[in-house]
Scaffold this active site. Structure first.
Site, PDB file in Angstrom:
ATOM      1  N   ASN A   1       2.245  -5.132  -3.198  1.00  0.00           N
ATOM      2  CA  ASN A   1       0.942  -5.503  -2.951  1.00  0.00           C
ATOM      3  C   ASN A   1       0.027  -4.241  -2.833  1.00  0.00           C
ATOM      4  O   ASN A   1       0.657  -3.367  -1.916  1.00  0.00           O
ATOM      5  CB  ASN A   1       0.696  -6.260  -1.605  1.00  0.00           C
ATOM      6  CG  ASN A   1      -0.583  -6.984  -1.587  1.00  0.00           C
ATOM      7  OD1 ASN A   1      -1.017  -7.590  -2.416  1.00  0.00           O
ATOM      8  ND2 ASN A   1      -1.171  -6.729  -0.316  1.00  0.00           N
TER       9      ASN A   1
ATOM     10  N   ASP B   1     -12.264  -9.790  -1.233  1.00  0.00           N
ATOM     11  CA  ASP B   1     -13.590 -10.124  -0.455  1.00  0.00           C
ATOM     12  C   ASP B   1     -14.402  -9.072  -1.530  1.00  0.00           C
ATOM     13  O   ASP B   1     -14.026  -8.183  -1.987  1.00  0.00           O
ATOM     14  CB  ASP B   1     -13.830 -10.077   0.884  1.00  0.00           C
ATOM     15  CG  ASP B   1     -12.922  -8.615   1.234  1.00  0.00           C
ATOM     16  OD1 ASP B   1     -12.664  -7.570   0.678  1.00  0.00           O
ATOM     17  OD2 ASP B   1     -12.523  -8.465   2.456  1.00  0.00           O
TER      18      ASP B   1
ATOM     19  N   GLU C   1      -6.036 -10.689  -1.478  1.00  0.00           N
ATOM     20  CA  GLU C   1      -7.012 -10.442  -0.190  1.00  0.00           C
ATOM     21  C   GLU C   1      -8.639 -10.292  -0.674  1.00  0.00           C
ATOM     22  O   GLU C   1      -9.216  -9.472  -0.112  1.00  0.00           O
ATOM     23  CB  GLU C   1      -6.680  -9.255   0.301  1.00  0.00           C
ATOM     24  CG  GLU C   1      -5.115  -9.186   0.846  1.00  0.00           C
ATOM     25  CD  GLU C   1      -4.931  -7.782   1.664  1.00  0.00           C
ATOM     26  OE1 GLU C   1      -5.331  -6.982   2.106  1.00  0.00           O
ATOM     27  OE2 GLU C   1      -3.409  -7.605   1.644  1.00  0.00           O
TER      28      GLU C   1
ATOM     29  N   GLU D   1       0.889  -1.160  -0.005  1.00  0.00           N
ATOM     30  CA  GLU D   1       0.016   0.098  -0.123  1.00  0.00           C
ATOM     31  C   GLU D   1       0.953   1.415  -0.056  1.00  0.00           C
ATOM     32  O   GLU D   1       0.576   2.217   0.847  1.00  0.00           O
ATOM     33  CB  GLU D   1      -1.025  -0.145   1.110  1.00  0.00           C
ATOM     34  CG  GLU D   1      -2.019  -1.138   1.239  1.00  0.00           C
ATOM     35  CD  GLU D   1      -2.744  -1.254   2.465  1.00  0.00           C
ATOM     36  OE1 GLU D   1      -2.717  -0.472   3.224  1.00  0.00           O
ATOM     37  OE2 GLU D   1      -3.757  -2.118   2.378  1.00  0.00           O
TER      38      GLU D   1
ATOM     39  N   HIS E   1     -10.242  -5.846  -2.666  1.00  0.00           N
ATOM     40  CA  HIS E   1     -11.203  -5.627  -1.567  1.00  0.00           C
ATOM     41  C   HIS E   1     -12.505  -4.793  -2.375  1.00  0.00           C
ATOM     42  O   HIS E   1     -12.437  -3.826  -2.442  1.00  0.00           O
ATOM     43  CB  HIS E   1     -10.939  -4.792  -0.466  1.00  0.00           C
ATOM     44  CG  HIS E   1     -10.077  -5.723   0.443  1.00  0.00           C
ATOM     45  ND1 HIS E   1     -10.051  -6.810   0.922  1.00  0.00           N
ATOM     46  CD2 HIS E   1      -8.578  -5.157   0.774  1.00  0.00           C
ATOM     47  CE1 HIS E   1      -8.897  -7.078   1.583  1.00  0.00           C
ATOM     48  NE2 HIS E   1      -8.093  -6.394   1.366  1.00  0.00           N
TER      49      HIS E   1
HETATM   50  C1  XIL Z   1      -6.559  -6.126   8.012  1.00  0.00           C
HETATM   51  C2  XIL Z   1      -6.956  -7.473   9.159  1.00  0.00           C
HETATM   52  O1  XIL Z   1      -7.874  -8.158   8.341  1.00  0.00           O
HETATM   53  C3  XIL Z   1      -7.595  -7.162  10.138  1.00  0.00           C
HETATM   54  O2  XIL Z   1      -7.769  -7.879  11.393  1.00  0.00           O
HETATM   55  C4  XIL Z   1      -6.611  -5.891  10.923  1.00  0.00           C
HETATM   56  O3  XIL Z   1      -7.258  -5.425  12.163  1.00  0.00           O
HETATM   57  C5  XIL Z   1      -6.315  -4.867   9.923  1.00  0.00           C
HETATM   58  O4  XIL Z   1      -5.710  -5.408   8.717  1.00  0.00           O
HETATM   59  N1  XIL Z   1      -5.022  -4.584   3.607  1.00  0.00           N
HETATM   60  C6  XIL Z   1      -4.017  -5.243   4.049  1.00  0.00           C
HETATM   61  C7  XIL Z   1      -4.499  -6.319   5.059  1.00  0.00           C
HETATM   62  O5  XIL Z   1      -3.126  -5.489   3.261  1.00  0.00           O
HETATM   63  O6  XIL Z   1      -3.365  -6.577   5.854  1.00  0.00           O
HETATM   64  C8  XIL Z   1      -5.495  -5.764   6.001  1.00  0.00           C
HETATM   65  O7  XIL Z   1      -5.925  -6.757   6.903  1.00  0.00           O
HETATM   66  C9  XIL Z   1      -6.783  -5.344   5.109  1.00  0.00           C
HETATM   67  C10 XIL Z   1      -6.259  -4.427   3.940  1.00  0.00           C
END
Ligand code: XIL
Length: 302
Positions: A169, A237, A235, A127, A206
């Site tokens: 990432n 969802d 990641e 990020e 996401h």
């Molecule tokens: C999130 C986790 O799922 C949570 O449990 C935590 O509180 C915050 O981080 N981007 C990422 C992940 O790269 O590491 C994040 O994970 C979600 C967004």
């Protein structure tokens, strides 16, 4: 095949999930995770605050619990994440300048060295780009150490674990027409042209109604892959429910499958009740551990 991991493997890909260490004694959770997935990310346990709570005092017990569960069950590991503006330990949040640069590189080196040989791919940097239309780097204490902090992190990771694939990432980099996507693309292009070690780009993916799965996702993945890197959905969802959610999940799988160098997909949790999202139902299993329409759509597409 009848599971996500086995079906993906038939086409040379993986299908993974994030695992939360605190849920490893929930047998419904571990039964589903073990049955369906063949790549594991630690949801929080390998992040900076977890692995270096005090400067130069490294703790790997929580990360090891997940790594050992994954390895003993025959699964591979994605390492998440070595350098990030978020979830930094308090001591690092207070640092800046060359001492922060040195602390960041020490962290990358120590964590990647500790897990050497166990990690399929590391999210080396997470990020680092700003949202919106600027195409700029995200302002952070790490960025303020100098624009070359990302390549410095990648070089340190390569030295520490030469066999792990090294990934950049990020999120909101799925739509090819977005400035953030273009900016990450130019960084990867520059790294490849100058020989900075980078092997893969992770797309967090996401999605929600304000940030839907883009219709040009295939184009984005293909264009990055054409730079000479693997691409992965890291990641995933998708907020929603029923057939519309299922159709979006299917589209993500199809986009990955249409790109030879899209090596796998990871969903960010097992059941809806395990999701980091405060509310909503963004995953493939409901809170009772039952397969959702989205699961059926993904399995059918794999
Ligand atoms: C999130 C986790 O799922 C949570 O449990 C935590 O509180 C915050 O981080 N981007 C990422 C992940 O790269 O590491 C994040 O994970 C979600 C967004």
């Amino acid at each position: 095949a009848s599971t996500l991991g086995a079906s993906a493997a038939e086409r040379g890909r993986y299908f993974g999930t994030a695992i939360a260490g605190g849920r490893l004694n929930d047998s419904q959770y571990t039964t589903i995770a073990n049955r369906e997935f063949n790549m594991i990310s630690a949801e929080n346990e390998m992040k900076l605050d977890a692995t270096e709570p005090n400067q130069n005092q490294f703790t790997f017990s929580a990360g090891d619990r997940i790594a050992n569960w994954a390895i003993s069950n025959g699964k591979r590991l994605r390492g998440h994440t070595l350098a990030w503006h978020s979830q930094q330990p308090a001591w690092m949040q207070r640092m800046e300048g060359s001492s922060l640069r040195q602390a960041m590189l020490n962290h990358v080196t120590r964590v990647a060295t500790y897990y050497r040989g166990k990690i399929y791919a590391w999210d080396v940097v997470n990020e680092a780009f700003a949202d919106g239309s600027s195409g700029a780097r995200r302002d952070s204490n790490l960025q303020r150490t100098g624009n070359d902090w990302i390549e410095a992190a990648f070089r340190a990771a390569r030295t520490a674990d030469p066999n792990a694939k090294l990934c950049y990432n990020d999120y909101n980099t799925d739509n090819w027409s977005h400035a953030k996507t273009q900016a990450v693309y130019r960084m990867v292009q520059d790294f490849k042209s100058r020989g900075v070690p980078i092997d893969c780009v992770g797309f967090q993916a996401h999605f929600n109604s304000g940030n839907p799965v883009p219709s040009n996702y295939h184009t984005t993945l293909q264009n990055f892959a054409a730079l000479g890197v693997d691409v992965q959905i890291t990641e995933l969802d998708i907020e929603g429910s029923g057939s519309s959610q299922a159709e979006q999940y299917r589209g993500v799988v199809q986009a990955c499958q249409s790109v030879a160098r899209c090596t796998g997909i990871t969903v960010w949790g097992v059941r809806d009740s395990d999701s980091w999202r405060a509310s909503g139902t963004p995953l493939l299993f409901n809170g009772n551990g039952q397969k959702k329409a989205a699961y059926d759509a993904v399995l059918a597409q794999l």
